[in-house]
Design a protein around this motif. Structure first.
Motif, PDB file in Angstrom:
ATOM      1  N   ALA A 249       3.070  -2.148  -1.707  1.00 48.35           N
ATOM      2  CA  ALA A 249       3.125  -2.773  -3.031  1.00 48.35           C
ATOM      3  C   ALA A 249       1.869  -3.567  -3.365  1.00 48.35           C
ATOM      4  O   ALA A 249       1.864  -4.315  -4.322  1.00 48.35           O
ATOM      5  N   ASN A 250       0.830  -3.419  -2.557  1.00 46.03           N
ATOM      6  CA  ASN A 250      -0.378  -4.209  -2.762  1.00 46.03           C
ATOM      7  C   ASN A 250      -1.608  -3.370  -2.488  1.00 46.03           C
ATOM      8  O   ASN A 250      -1.557  -2.374  -1.763  1.00 46.03           O
ATOM      9  N   PRO A 251      -2.745  -3.798  -3.030  1.00 45.47           N
ATOM     10  CA  PRO A 251      -3.994  -3.117  -2.683  1.00 45.47           C
ATOM     11  C   PRO A 251      -4.310  -3.295  -1.205  1.00 45.47           C
ATOM     12  O   PRO A 251      -3.868  -4.245  -0.562  1.00 45.47           O
ATOM     13  N   ALA A 252      -5.080  -2.376  -0.672  1.00 44.83           N
ATOM     14  CA  ALA A 252      -5.521  -2.458   0.718  1.00 44.83           C
ATOM     15  C   ALA A 252      -6.886  -3.132   0.770  1.00 44.83           C
ATOM     16  O   ALA A 252      -7.778  -2.822  -0.020  1.00 44.83           O
ATOM     17  N   LEU A 253      -7.027  -4.033   1.718  1.00 44.24           N
ATOM     18  CA  LEU A 253      -8.242  -4.840   1.793  1.00 44.24           C
ATOM     19  C   LEU A 253      -9.508  -4.004   1.920  1.00 44.24           C
ATOM     20  O   LEU A 253     -10.462  -4.176   1.149  1.00 44.24           O
ATOM     21  N   LEU A 254      -9.546  -3.123   2.913  1.00 47.88           N
ATOM     22  CA  LEU A 254     -10.788  -2.395   3.156  1.00 47.88           C
ATOM     23  C   LEU A 254     -11.108  -1.416   2.041  1.00 47.88           C
ATOM     24  O   LEU A 254     -12.243  -0.955   1.928  1.00 47.88           O
TER      25      LEU A 254
END
Length: 829
Positions: A249-254
């Motif tokens: 449900a969230n963007p991925a950091l890398l």
């Protein structure tokens, strides 16, 4: 994208533009996707035929992956989809699947073209549909499960069983042919991959790392594993970092940091990143093929230089960064909301197909976009072009023996224990450091496996601290980074592995064991908790694998927990926690075993047993400080075989009647305190009949129906009695013993002493006094609990209480233990 300061990498494609998009109405679905040619001048590794065959394989795998999530009937879409063709509960994860099928397709190509010996560790948690799809396509699934045939009937069963009661999990699990990594918990893929590569010089281990997994601490530490990979004796690991942009449900950091920052990070970890980016199948296939070829050429060059030319510099190993949309080739939008390329594609992109006719039509259009009639014949068998780039036999990822390591496992050559055992002329007269004695045996095992290289010892910077430094007589510590003249016991080909990450130690050893080798994890006791969750997953793997007839037994995961709670008096409270045993004994009794050897010879006997065992998690708790020798090697073997035994020489019962009290003990320090208490009782209350019982295997305390090692009630009653007071000195938290024995007769007469979270920096004996485990307290417990004894033994009890008071004053004044404690020896005085 290439790093701004680097030359352009021909394998680093920019995001492909102009890919086909679905219309925005509520029943939109992907159109039939056709390959687009590469732009003029673009380097390509593929002929038009190769491209068409790879794309056919990829589309077939995507079709099968989507079908597993949705369909329970009509597998080839030979009739219009109806609600009854859809599963009642839609479970599974579509978002990561197209990326995994792409990687699998291109691994198949290079394995076949180069005749590679390869396995793949699939990190993205619930990517099961993709891997199952390829296993079915290459035939390894049907060979493993003949009822899931490679035709329309088998395809229907493949679809039905996925995430279905009585079927298979949604993630890559032991049930999945070719798997050696449980995909349910994230963080361990890369460390497992390196464990598989160690001492496997001809093996290439691909490892797909999801961008969610890349955020975990264990995975972040795992990037450093390349500093331990020896290009001469080890295989190669090819990481594929799959950045599809989103987690659940969230963007991925890398996926969101600038490309230059990501590139600097990966290069800082010691890798040469190759980039594949796009959303048009044709250009992505070309770029992926080129990246795979370049990576494998680079690996071959590194290994050739190290093996043939003696190159000793630490290489910069290649890796691939793959950027494709999450849920690629799935529905572009649903009900007017974007899905493909967003977090909404993570699980089931069309959730209401049974109830919503528009969703059902959209699903049907989506599945038809893969053109299944081009991929499967009328009987549901894959067409030749789908299988043209698929390896055969054991080269298939689903059939590699390295992913079923028991097929490759050889018995460990353990030298005779007599060469390492300590002489015991009489119990309790001399001391040895048990783990130092064990170190000699481990050196023997390491030497005996020097040529075959299938035994390793791992630990977090504590091999010498735990008195196992004898190992360095047979091997050094693995190290590929810089070496200085002041360093000791470092070598590029070492098989002792130290890194201050318990996660890496655990993961390396798991990967090593699951691919058919042996090993031992030595750790400070308190910090074994760091891998609580990892051992959970391994126990679950072993329990499941035991029930799969095609999975062959692998060597057990063996822990040696030393520097334990009772001798962390110098490091203090932070280093004092004996609870790993509690954690493990909560797990499946099929798999877990715990051993508490009281001296050096019993430790040798236990180690010999666990190193030979299969499919267990064995936990040994043994101290490194001087400990009394109680048993000869022959006695130790017999005692360990029983797991629980009466030490007649230590008690005062004459056999004519049941004892007045039972002094039980488990663990080296509790055994010493129980024996010292028995000695005090012998001196002060010679008419009291005391039985001394030592427990090596605490699972023996369980009933037989609760654990395979459990004692029948009659045997338990014969050892502990049904109605006499039992004073139990235990190594860890006392309530564990109560939990193990709560169903036994006489439980109300059981009184357990153990660790009560009373720790600090103090003297060794003060640790046991603080936790009421000391010899004086144990004598007081006997006096208090033997009926009628309190009145006539009041002076004895008072003398014991006074000794504790005297101890307190002595330690505060002198900083050492009482001489009568420090100099005590069994049988003297």
């Amino acid at each position: 994208m290439p790093h701004p300061t680097d030359p352009v990498d021909p394998t680093a494609s920019t995001p492909a533009k102009g890919s086909a998009e679905a219309s925005s109405n509520t029943d939109a679905s992907p159109p039939t996707r056709q390959l687009t040619p590469t732009k003029p001048g673009t380097p390509t590794a593929l002929t038009p035929t190769e491209l068409a065959e790879l794309d056919a394989q990829w589309r077939a795998a995507n079709y099968l992956a989507a079908g597993q999530i949705y369909l329970r009937g009509n597998p080839l879409l030979t009739e219009p989809l109806r609600p009854e063709h859809i599963k009642p509960r839609l479970l599974g994860h579509w978002g990561t699947s197209p990326g995994l099928t792409l990687v699998h397709t291109h691994l198949n190509r290079v394995i076949k073209a180069r005749d590679l010996d390869a396995v793949c560790v699939w990190g993205p948690g619930h990517g099961g549909p993709a891997v199952l799809a390829h296993s079915w396509l290459d035939g390894s699934y049907s060979e493993t499960y003949p009822d899931v045939s490679r035709d329309a009937v088998g395809m229907a069963e493949l679809f039905r069983q996925f995430s279905f009661p009585g079927g298979v999990p949604s993630h890559v699990a032991p049930e999945t042919p070719g798997s050696l990594h449980e995909g349910g918990e994230l963080g361990y893929a890369l460390t497992h991959a390196y464990g598989a590569a160690f001492d496997n010089p001809e093996l290439v281990v691909a490892c797909v790392i999801g961008d969610g997994e890349a955020e975990t601490g264990p995975l972040a530490a795992s990037w450093h594993a390349n500093k331990f990979l020896d290009p001469v004796h080890d295989g190669a690991v090819l990481p594929v970092l799959h950045l599809n942009g989103y987690k659940i449900a969230n963007p991925a950091l890398l996926a969101r940091i600038p490309e230059a920052e990501l590139d600097a990070l990966l290069r800082g970890y010691g890798h040469e990143p190759l980039y594949v980016t796009g959303d048009e199948p044709g250009p992505v296939h070309h770029a992926m093929a080129a990246a795979m070829d370049r990576a494998l050429d680079r690996i071959a060059a590194i290994q050739r230089r190290a093996r043939a030319d003696g190159g000793a510099d630490r290489p910069r190993w290649p890796m691939i960064v793959l950027r494709t949309p999450k849920g690629w080739t799935g529905p572009h939008d649903v009900d007017g909301v974007p899905v493909e390329g967003t977090w909404r594609a993570h699980q089931v992109p069309l959730p209401a197909v049974r109830e919503n006719p528009a969703h059902l039509r959209q699903l049907e259009s989506w599945l038809h976009s893969y053109r299944p009639r081009e991929l499967f014949d009328e009987g549901g068998r894959p067409r030749p072009e789908v299988l043209a780039r698929v390896p055969e036999g054991v080269r298939r990822l689903g059939a590699s023996p390295h992913a079923n390591g028991g097929l490759l496992l050889r018995d460990l050559p353990i030298p005779p224990l007599e060469a390492y055992a300590v002489d015991v002329e009489a119990p309790g007269r001399r001391t040895h450091e048990p783990t130092r004695v064990l170190g000699g045996l481990l050196e023997g095992v390491m030497a005996a496996t020097a040529a075959r290289r299938d035994f390793r010892v791992v630990g977090p910077d504590e091999t010498a601290s735990n008195r196992l430094q004898a190992l360095y007589g047979a091997t050094a510590k693995a190290w590929q980074a810089e070496m200085l003249p002041t360093d000791e016991h470092l070598a590029r080909d070492g098989r002792v592995m130290e890194v201050l990450s318990e996660h890496l130690c655990q993961g390396w050893l798991e990967g090593y064991l699951l691919t058919g080798r042996h090993g031992l994890f030595a750790s400070y006791e308190a910090f074994a908790h760091i891998v609580d969750s990892m051992v959970n997953q391994h126990i679950k793997w072993l329990r499941t694998a035991r029930r799969l007839r095609w999975r062959r037994p692998v060597a057990s995961l063996n822990y040696l927990l030393s520097s334990h709670v009772w001798r962390q008096d110098h490091n203090g409270f932070s280093h004092q926690d004996p609870g790993f045993v509690d954690h493990v004994l909560n797990k499946s009794p099929e798999v877990v075993r715990v051993y508490l050897p009281p001296d050096a010879n019993t430790l040798l006997s236990v180690a010999d047993h666990v190193l030979r065992s299969r499919d267990y998690v064995n936990v040994i708790v043994a101290g490194k400080q001087p400990t009394f020798d109680w048993l000869t090697l022959e006695e130790a073997r017999a005692h360990c075989a029983r797991g629980v035994g009466v030490w007649e020489w230590a008690g005062t019962e004459d056999g004519s009647r049941e004892p007045d009290a039972v002094l039980a003990c488990a663990g080296d320090v509790p055994t010493q305190e129980a024996l010292a208490a028995a000695w005090l009782l012998r001196r002060h209350l010679p008419d009291l009949a005391v039985r001394v019982v030592n427990v090596v295997d605490p699972a023996r305390l369980l009933p037989r129906d609760a654990h395979p090692h459990g004692m029948p009630d009659a045997e338990y009653d014969a050892v502990f009695t049904r109605d006499r007071p039992v004073i139990f000195a235990y190594h860890g938290y006392p309530w564990l013993i109560h939990r193990l024995t709560y169903r036994r007769a006489g439980h109300e007469h059981l009184h357990v002493r153990g660790y009560q979270e009373e720790g600090t920096t103090t003297t060794p004996f003060d640790m046991v006094v603080r936790n009421d485990l000391d010899r004086f307290r144990l004598v007081m417990d006997v006096v208090d609990r033997v009926p009628g004894l309190g009145g006539r033994a009041v002076a004895v009890r008072q003398a014991m209480a006074d000794a504790r008071t005297r101890h307190h004053a002595w330690t505060r004044r002198h900083g050492t233990d009482l001489p009568e404690v420090a100099d005590w020896t069994w049988g003297e005085g």
